[in-house]
Design a protein around this motif. Structure first.
Motif, PDB file in Angstrom:
ATOM      1  N   MET A  42      25.938   4.292 -10.114  1.00  0.00           N
ATOM      2  CA  MET A  42      24.582   4.820 -10.104  1.00  0.00           C
ATOM      3  C   MET A  42      24.540   6.199  -9.443  1.00  0.00           C
ATOM      4  N   ALA A  43      25.501   7.050  -9.770  1.00  0.00           N
ATOM      5  CA  ALA A  43      25.538   8.387  -9.178  1.00  0.00           C
ATOM      6  C   ALA A  43      24.225   9.098  -9.461  1.00  0.00           C
ATOM      7  N   GLY A  44      23.669   9.735  -8.429  1.00  0.00           N
ATOM      8  CA  GLY A  44      22.468  10.521  -8.637  1.00  0.00           C
ATOM      9  C   GLY A  44      21.187   9.723  -8.550  1.00  0.00           C
ATOM     10  N   VAL A  45      21.278   8.402  -8.529  1.00  0.00           N
ATOM     11  CA  VAL A  45      20.067   7.591  -8.425  1.00  0.00           C
ATOM     12  C   VAL A  45      19.801   7.261  -6.952  1.00  0.00           C
ATOM     13  N   VAL A  46      18.560   7.454  -6.539  1.00  0.00           N
ATOM     14  CA  VAL A  46      18.204   7.175  -5.140  1.00  0.00           C
ATOM     15  C   VAL A  46      17.909   5.686  -4.987  1.00  0.00           C
ATOM     16  N   GLU A  47      18.729   5.014  -4.179  1.00  0.00           N
ATOM     17  CA  GLU A  47      18.548   3.578  -3.975  1.00  0.00           C
ATOM     18  C   GLU A  47      17.734   3.303  -2.710  1.00  0.00           C
ATOM     19  N   PHE A  48      17.364   2.060  -2.519  1.00  0.00           N
ATOM     20  CA  PHE A  48      16.682   1.662  -1.286  1.00  0.00           C
ATOM     21  C   PHE A  48      17.633   1.819  -0.094  1.00  0.00           C
ATOM     22  N   GLU A  49      17.101   2.342   1.016  1.00  0.00           N
ATOM     23  CA  GLU A  49      17.909   2.394   2.233  1.00  0.00           C
ATOM     24  C   GLU A  49      17.854   1.058   2.949  1.00  0.00           C
ATOM     25  N   LYS A  50      16.662   0.454   2.917  1.00  0.00           N
ATOM     26  CA  LYS A  50      16.514  -0.886   3.499  1.00  0.00           C
ATOM     27  C   LYS A  50      15.859  -1.761   2.451  1.00  0.00           C
ATOM     28  N   PHE A  51      16.391  -2.951   2.262  1.00  0.00           N
ATOM     29  CA  PHE A  51      15.907  -3.819   1.200  1.00  0.00           C
ATOM     30  C   PHE A  51      14.499  -4.347   1.467  1.00  0.00           C
ATOM     31  N   PRO A  52      13.655  -4.371   0.437  1.00  0.00           N
ATOM     32  CA  PRO A  52      12.292  -4.887   0.556  1.00  0.00           C
ATOM     33  C   PRO A  52      12.223  -6.306   1.120  1.00  0.00           C
ATOM     34  N   SER A  53      13.282  -7.105   0.860  1.00  0.00           N
ATOM     35  CA  SER A  53      13.251  -8.472   1.389  1.00  0.00           C
ATOM     36  C   SER A  53      13.149  -8.451   2.909  1.00  0.00           C
ATOM     37  N   GLY A  54      13.667  -7.381   3.534  1.00  0.00           N
ATOM     38  CA  GLY A  54      13.554  -7.275   4.985  1.00  0.00           C
ATOM     39  C   GLY A  54      12.296  -6.538   5.418  1.00  0.00           C
ATOM     40  N   THR A  55      11.990  -5.426   4.756  1.00  0.00           N
ATOM     41  CA  THR A  55      10.892  -4.577   5.242  1.00  0.00           C
ATOM     42  C   THR A  55       9.507  -5.092   4.859  1.00  0.00           C
ATOM     43  N   LEU A  56       9.394  -5.861   3.779  1.00  0.00           N
ATOM     44  CA  LEU A  56       8.063  -6.236   3.286  1.00  0.00           C
ATOM     45  C   LEU A  56       7.710  -7.697   3.566  1.00  0.00           C
ATOM     46  N   LYS A  57       8.631  -8.411   4.185  1.00  0.00           N
ATOM     47  CA  LYS A  57       8.428  -9.838   4.434  1.00  0.00           C
ATOM     48  C   LYS A  57       7.382 -10.035   5.539  1.00  0.00           C
ATOM     49  N   VAL A  58       6.512 -10.967   5.308  1.00  0.00           N
ATOM     50  CA  VAL A  58       5.515 -11.315   6.324  1.00  0.00           C
ATOM     51  C   VAL A  58       6.219 -12.078   7.448  1.00  0.00           C
ATOM     52  N   GLU A  59       6.036 -11.579   8.671  1.00  0.00           N
ATOM     53  CA  GLU A  59       6.677 -12.222   9.835  1.00  0.00           C
ATOM     54  C   GLU A  59       5.600 -12.699  10.793  1.00  0.00           C
ATOM     55  N   LYS A  60       6.021 -13.467  11.763  1.00  0.00           N
ATOM     56  CA  LYS A  60       5.086 -13.955  12.781  1.00  0.00           C
ATOM     57  C   LYS A  60       4.332 -12.766  13.392  1.00  0.00           C
ATOM     58  N   GLY A  61       3.031 -12.915  13.587  1.00  0.00           N
ATOM     59  CA  GLY A  61       2.250 -11.841  14.187  1.00  0.00           C
ATOM     60  C   GLY A  61       1.831 -10.766  13.196  1.00  0.00           C
ATOM     61  N   PHE A  62       2.128 -11.007  11.938  1.00  0.00           N
ATOM     62  CA  PHE A  62       1.788 -10.064  10.874  1.00  0.00           C
ATOM     63  C   PHE A  62       0.289  -9.763  10.835  1.00  0.00           C
ATOM     64  N   ASN A  63      -0.034  -8.498  10.621  1.00  0.00           N
ATOM     65  CA  ASN A  63      -1.435  -8.101  10.513  1.00  0.00           C
ATOM     66  C   ASN A  63      -1.616  -7.176   9.313  1.00  0.00           C
ATOM     67  N   LEU A  64      -2.289  -7.661   8.303  1.00  0.00           N
ATOM     68  CA  LEU A  64      -2.464  -6.903   7.056  1.00  0.00           C
ATOM     69  C   LEU A  64      -3.068  -5.522   7.299  1.00  0.00           C
ATOM     70  N   ALA A  65      -4.011  -5.464   8.236  1.00  0.00           N
ATOM     71  CA  ALA A  65      -4.715  -4.204   8.495  1.00  0.00           C
ATOM     72  C   ALA A  65      -3.792  -3.109   9.041  1.00  0.00           C
ATOM     73  N   ASP A  66      -2.638  -3.516   9.579  1.00  0.00           N
ATOM     74  CA  ASP A  66      -1.710  -2.524  10.139  1.00  0.00           C
ATOM     75  C   ASP A  66      -0.917  -1.795   9.058  1.00  0.00           C
ATOM     76  N   LEU A  67      -0.954  -2.308   7.830  1.00  0.00           N
ATOM     77  CA  LEU A  67      -0.083  -1.746   6.787  1.00  0.00           C
ATOM     78  C   LEU A  67      -0.747  -0.588   6.065  1.00  0.00           C
ATOM     79  N   ASP A  68       0.083   0.358   5.647  1.00  0.00           N
ATOM     80  CA  ASP A  68      -0.415   1.520   4.909  1.00  0.00           C
ATOM     81  C   ASP A  68      -0.088   1.333   3.422  1.00  0.00           C
ATOM     82  N   PRO A  69      -1.107   1.114   2.587  1.00  0.00           N
ATOM     83  CA  PRO A  69      -0.854   0.897   1.155  1.00  0.00           C
ATOM     84  C   PRO A  69      -0.224   2.093   0.465  1.00  0.00           C
TER      85      PRO A  69
END
Lengths: 284, 284
Positions: free
Chosen positions: B1-28
């Motif tokens: 995939m030369a030249g294609v910009v990939e994810f630096e951190k996988f969505p499974s980690g960055t977008l997962k709802v965790e304990k203490g999650f607050n929807l209002a804190d997120l920037d759409p």
């Protein structure tokens, strides 16, 4: 579409089964109405993707405003004829929410307890939908005839029932397109051998396929009988030469495009006051 | 995939709802884990299409040999959040015969006569299938809570029933991925206005959307309650920033890729003697 080789004669004319039709006269290697080569065909397929998707969206949209039009594409053919490839490469470009796909396998014990059209009726496309049958009620007059699972009188009853069933679909707004993908006996052998050559294709290989292959002549006779008995004005058959996969795909794509264009689809008119809604939305 | 910009951190980690999650804190508007721009994202989406389709085919193939693995993607979000776009642009590249898509509308009188999970159970993916729900049983704890169609005790009963229902799906081999497409209030207004601007989009515009829009805050509270009550280990929630459609699409694509890769799929081994079949086929 500068540079793209289009059909010279539309498949709806060249591939349609007409009176006196004889399956044995057709060349599965031919590319009726198309002078381009494989690369041209692939370019055409990709070029018309957007047009097909737009027409399908119009079909879907219309149903949200009372439209009753819909399409039912019935795909038949011998094993390895390329039904799956049509689904993937021609239908696959449409919006999944407007496509109602059904692959008919050997009937379950429950399905066998009913008339052969019972399981079919449940899968016909709703208004606005593009229905696709991978195999269909035609198996009940093809494999059943070949193996004598139904006697000639019962097969005749089924032909008549099919014609009534399909006429009823068209009466409620369904464009019925019946396609037989026509490969040669030799081409099937090559495709089966090719599946055996690739471990990632082994899952598609069924040892039963060779058994059915032994009945090739009987199947061709059963198809010929089907064309004679069920090629109706409201639900015509098209026999698509399918030794060249790329040709079969552009031919079916054209048949779908022509069917959709003949429905004279339009974007539904807004049933609300656009300006009033805009003011409300702006203040919201 | 030369030249294609990939994810630096996988969505499974960055977008997962965790304990203490607050929807209002997120920037759409944000693009967590991804530094590329729109063009990069579109290139990535198209680049990974083939990989996703291959994994889906392996999933499907496995089920033909007794495999029980399957995937259920549940898409939720406010009107115009882009659920349809995900279905079309991310799922649309998969083979339709392996995709089981269901759009849940307002329940019919018959559906209302049963428990809310009755109509859902009928649509869960079979072994080998990629199931996709456009809206789902979560409407029964979202719009029902917002409008008070169910009292708080009944809502609590439904949360528990949902958790048991989803646990039962994972117990039989379903990877359940729950996605909330998170758009901002302002972005929804712009998208509604954009639909009003284009006659070919009027069919997607529903005058009821503005009515629901007035309950925005209540919906956000209902979503927050859903995350608290139904974010389980077996069926986690992911909140995907969705103001940028291109980002939402690559994020969901990644979530699917990661889910499929975690299933450790392989092409099924042939259950027949390949050499013997080859000899038979050659003589056929």
């Amino acid at each position: 579409m500068a540079g793209v080789v289009e059909f010279e004669k539309f498949p709806s004319g060249t591939l349609k089964v007409e009176k006196g039709f004889n399956l044995a006269d057709l060349d599965p290697d031919s590319t009726p109405g198309y002078t381009g080569n494989k690369a041209d065909g692939e370019a055409l397929l990709s070029d018309l993707d957007g047009k097909l998707a737009e027409l399908q969206e119009q079909l879907f949209a219309g149903s949200k405003f009372g439209g009753t039009k819909r399409v039912l594409l019935i795909l038949q053919g011998m094993d390895t004829a390329g039904k799956g490839g049509i689904v993937k490469h021609v239908l696959g470009t449409m919006d999944p929410q407007g496509v109602q796909f059904k692959s008919f396998k050997a009937p379950t014990p429950e399905e066998k307890a009913y008339d052969f059209l019972w399981r079919i009726e449940k899968e016909v496309p709703a208004a606005g939908m593009m229905g696709v049958f991978d195999r269909s009620h035609y198996e009940d007059v093809l494999i059943h005839r070949v193996h004598g699972w139904a006697d000639p009188k019962e097969i005749e009853r089924r032909y008549a029932a099919i014609n009534e069933f399909e006429a009823r679909q068209t009466a409620v707004g369904t464009a019925v397109i019946k396609v037989m993908l026509n490969i040669s006996n030799e081409e099937q052998k090559e495709r089966l051998l090719a599946r055996l050559d690739k471990p990632e294709k082994h899952w598609k290989y069924n040892t039963g396929d060779l058994k059915e292959r032994a009945f090739w002549g009987d199947y061709m006779a059963a198809y010929q009988a089907v064309f004679t008995a069920t090629n109706t004005e409201h639900a015509p058959w098209y026999v698509v030469p399918a030794n060249k996969k790329w040709y079969a795909r552009i031919a079916v794509q054209q048949l779908l495009l022509e069917a959709l264009m003949s429905l004279k689809l339009e974007w539904p008119k807004a049933e609300f006051d656009v300006e009033a809604e805009r003011r409300l939305a702006e203040r919201s």
